[in-house]
Design a protein around this motif. Sequence first.
Motif, PDB file in Angstrom:
ATOM      1  N   LEU A 229       0.811  -1.218   0.000  1.00 27.08           N
ATOM      2  CA  LEU A 229       0.000   0.000   0.000  1.00 27.08           C
ATOM      3  C   LEU A 229       0.845   1.270   0.000  1.00 27.08           C
ATOM      4  O   LEU A 229       0.278   2.361   0.057  1.00 27.08           O
ATOM      5  CB  LEU A 229      -0.929   0.012   1.228  1.00 27.08           C
ATOM      6  N   TYR A 230       2.151   1.155  -0.054  1.00 29.28           N
ATOM      7  CA  TYR A 230       2.980   2.364   0.017  1.00 29.28           C
ATOM      8  C   TYR A 230       2.795   3.230  -1.234  1.00 29.28           C
ATOM      9  O   TYR A 230       2.481   4.418  -1.144  1.00 29.28           O
ATOM     10  CB  TYR A 230       4.450   1.986   0.182  1.00 29.28           C
ATOM     11  N   ILE A 231       2.976   2.632  -2.409  1.00 32.17           N
ATOM     12  CA  ILE A 231       2.840   3.400  -3.653  1.00 32.17           C
ATOM     13  C   ILE A 231       1.402   3.903  -3.833  1.00 32.17           C
ATOM     14  O   ILE A 231       1.203   5.086  -4.148  1.00 32.17           O
ATOM     15  CB  ILE A 231       3.303   2.558  -4.849  1.00 32.17           C
ATOM     16  N   PRO A 232       0.359   3.063  -3.651  1.00 30.36           N
ATOM     17  CA  PRO A 232      -0.999   3.600  -3.800  1.00 30.36           C
ATOM     18  C   PRO A 232      -1.322   4.718  -2.814  1.00 30.36           C
ATOM     19  O   PRO A 232      -1.975   5.714  -3.192  1.00 30.36           O
ATOM     20  CB  PRO A 232      -1.885   2.369  -3.564  1.00 30.36           C
ATOM     21  N   ALA A 233      -0.912   4.580  -1.554  1.00 34.64           N
ATOM     22  CA  ALA A 233      -1.228   5.618  -0.567  1.00 34.64           C
ATOM     23  C   ALA A 233      -0.517   6.928  -0.896  1.00 34.64           C
ATOM     24  O   ALA A 233      -1.129   8.013  -0.874  1.00 34.64           O
ATOM     25  CB  ALA A 233      -0.847   5.138   0.836  1.00 34.64           C
ATOM     26  N   MET A 234       0.775   6.844  -1.193  1.00 35.46           N
ATOM     27  CA  MET A 234       1.511   8.054  -1.549  1.00 35.46           C
ATOM     28  C   MET A 234       1.001   8.653  -2.848  1.00 35.46           C
ATOM     29  O   MET A 234       0.950   9.883  -3.009  1.00 35.46           O
ATOM     30  CB  MET A 234       3.004   7.739  -1.664  1.00 35.46           C
TER      31      MET A 234
ATOM     32  N   LEU B 180     -12.910   4.718  -5.323  1.00 34.00           N
ATOM     33  CA  LEU B 180     -12.071   3.571  -4.972  1.00 34.00           C
ATOM     34  C   LEU B 180     -12.845   2.573  -4.116  1.00 34.00           C
ATOM     35  O   LEU B 180     -12.751   1.352  -4.310  1.00 34.00           O
ATOM     36  CB  LEU B 180     -10.821   4.056  -4.231  1.00 34.00           C
ATOM     37  N   THR B 181     -13.640   3.083  -3.180  1.00 31.74           N
ATOM     38  CA  THR B 181     -14.450   2.198  -2.341  1.00 31.74           C
ATOM     39  C   THR B 181     -15.493   1.457  -3.161  1.00 31.74           C
ATOM     40  O   THR B 181     -15.704   0.240  -2.978  1.00 31.74           O
ATOM     41  CB  THR B 181     -15.129   3.016  -1.232  1.00 31.74           C
ATOM     42  N   LEU B 182     -16.121   2.153  -4.092  1.00 33.16           N
ATOM     43  CA  LEU B 182     -17.109   1.500  -4.953  1.00 33.16           C
ATOM     44  C   LEU B 182     -16.465   0.429  -5.827  1.00 33.16           C
ATOM     45  O   LEU B 182     -17.061  -0.637  -6.060  1.00 33.16           O
ATOM     46  CB  LEU B 182     -17.813   2.543  -5.821  1.00 33.16           C
TER      47      LEU B 182
ATOM     48  N   THR C   9      -9.199  -7.787   0.471  1.00 28.15           N
ATOM     49  CA  THR C   9      -9.606  -6.394   0.250  1.00 28.15           C
ATOM     50  C   THR C   9      -8.393  -5.475   0.154  1.00 28.15           C
ATOM     51  O   THR C   9      -8.359  -4.547  -0.673  1.00 28.15           O
ATOM     52  CB  THR C   9     -10.525  -5.942   1.397  1.00 28.15           C
ATOM     53  N   ILE C  10      -7.387  -5.739   0.972  1.00 27.42           N
ATOM     54  CA  ILE C  10      -6.167  -4.918   0.930  1.00 27.42           C
ATOM     55  C   ILE C  10      -5.449  -5.084  -0.404  1.00 27.42           C
ATOM     56  O   ILE C  10      -4.919  -4.113  -0.967  1.00 27.42           O
ATOM     57  CB  ILE C  10      -5.244  -5.285   2.100  1.00 27.42           C
ATOM     58  N   ASP C  11      -5.449  -6.312  -0.939  1.00 26.44           N
ATOM     59  CA  ASP C  11      -4.819  -6.530  -2.243  1.00 26.44           C
ATOM     60  C   ASP C  11      -5.545  -5.737  -3.330  1.00 26.44           C
ATOM     61  O   ASP C  11      -4.900  -5.130  -4.202  1.00 26.44           O
ATOM     62  CB  ASP C  11      -4.836  -8.015  -2.590  1.00 26.44           C
ATOM     63  N   LEU C  12      -6.858  -5.728  -3.295  1.00 22.68           N
ATOM     64  CA  LEU C  12      -7.624  -4.974  -4.297  1.00 22.68           C
ATOM     65  C   LEU C  12      -7.361  -3.479  -4.182  1.00 22.68           C
ATOM     66  O   LEU C  12      -7.221  -2.776  -5.192  1.00 22.68           O
ATOM     67  CB  LEU C  12      -9.119  -5.267  -4.137  1.00 22.68           C
ATOM     68  N   VAL C  13      -7.302  -2.975  -2.957  1.00 21.70           N
ATOM     69  CA  VAL C  13      -7.007  -1.552  -2.767  1.00 21.70           C
ATOM     70  C   VAL C  13      -5.624  -1.219  -3.330  1.00 21.70           C
ATOM     71  O   VAL C  13      -5.428  -0.171  -3.967  1.00 21.70           O
ATOM     72  CB  VAL C  13      -7.100  -1.181  -1.273  1.00 21.70           C
ATOM     73  N   ALA C  14      -4.664  -2.119  -3.119  1.00 26.17           N
ATOM     74  CA  ALA C  14      -3.309  -1.879  -3.627  1.00 26.17           C
ATOM     75  C   ALA C  14      -3.287  -1.880  -5.155  1.00 26.17           C
ATOM     76  O   ALA C  14      -2.715  -0.981  -5.782  1.00 26.17           O
ATOM     77  CB  ALA C  14      -2.357  -2.934  -3.080  1.00 26.17           C
ATOM     78  N   PHE C  15      -3.914  -2.892  -5.770  1.00 26.17           N
ATOM     79  CA  PHE C  15      -3.905  -2.972  -7.230  1.00 26.17           C
ATOM     80  C   PHE C  15      -4.652  -1.801  -7.862  1.00 26.17           C
ATOM     81  O   PHE C  15      -4.193  -1.223  -8.859  1.00 26.17           O
ATOM     82  CB  PHE C  15      -4.526  -4.295  -7.682  1.00 26.17           C
TER      83      PHE C  15
ATOM     84  N   LYS D 248      -3.387   3.212 -10.277  1.00 27.47           N
ATOM     85  CA  LYS D 248      -3.782   4.115 -11.364  1.00 27.47           C
ATOM     86  C   LYS D 248      -3.544   5.573 -11.012  1.00 27.47           C
ATOM     87  O   LYS D 248      -3.441   6.420 -11.913  1.00 27.47           O
ATOM     88  CB  LYS D 248      -5.262   3.907 -11.710  1.00 27.47           C
ATOM     89  N   TYR D 249      -3.420   5.906  -9.730  1.00 25.28           N
ATOM     90  CA  TYR D 249      -3.173   7.305  -9.360  1.00 25.28           C
ATOM     91  C   TYR D 249      -1.784   7.766  -9.798  1.00 25.28           C
ATOM     92  O   TYR D 249      -1.577   8.967  -9.984  1.00 25.28           O
ATOM     93  CB  TYR D 249      -3.335   7.482  -7.848  1.00 25.28           C
TER      94      TYR D 249
END
Length: 242
Positions: free
Chosen positions: A91-96, A131-133, A153-159, A163-164
């Motif tokens: 989640l580092y790259i997606p969060a940043m 993102l939640t949807l 769920t965490i894997d999906l959030v990361a993948f 795109k950001y």
Amino acid sequence: MADPHQLFDDTSSAQSRGYGAQRAPSGLGYPAASASPPAAFLADPVSNMAMAYGSSLAAQGKELVDKNDWEVQYQQDTPVAPRFDVNAPDLYIPAMAFITYVLVAGLALGTQDRFSPDLLGLQASSALAWLTLEVLAILLSLYLVTVNTDLTTIDLVAFLGYKYVGMIGGVLMGLLFGKIGYYLVLGWCCVSIFVFMIRTLRLKILAEAAAEGVPVRGARNQLRMYLTMAVAAAQPLLMYWL
């Protein structure tokens, strides 16, 4: 006999004769023997080092090409931590990227004299809501298609959060080079995220079908393929929309 008035003996002629007698036939003062391999290496060390370095690079490149897919490593049926596997989702790259995207969007609004804290908060909440949807829609689709997968769920959030990165690149190029730079970079990033999602999700969704012995042309396997394509195709659309 030397001159009694001369303080020192004149030995220059003797030295010259001695030096001339000791010279090699080559005329350079060195033996005319052929150079040995160590001497050849010392004679041109730069080219030899370049050849050795090029050979090592070629071997490493072949090793990378020979790899089949971006498979995640496992240890005792559990994924390896991201710090030990570059292919593991984190989640580092997606969060940043999400935080940076909100800041870059505020910068773009500022250049258009439309910046306000309310618009910045609206941009962040809108991206988070989409993102939640996405995550909920994919989890519901996996449940309806009855896919047994280790996707969390965490894997999906990361993948989905990757795109950001492309969105940041598109907005920055739009600020620097106008619409042409914006559409070129955004288009390239859309194609990249589409290929990335296809290659990643097929390992998680279609691999389980192959392990279960489901026929490739079976109806359930076709639904899994359609689901993979739909998730991958939704990423460029959301990138352009946001």
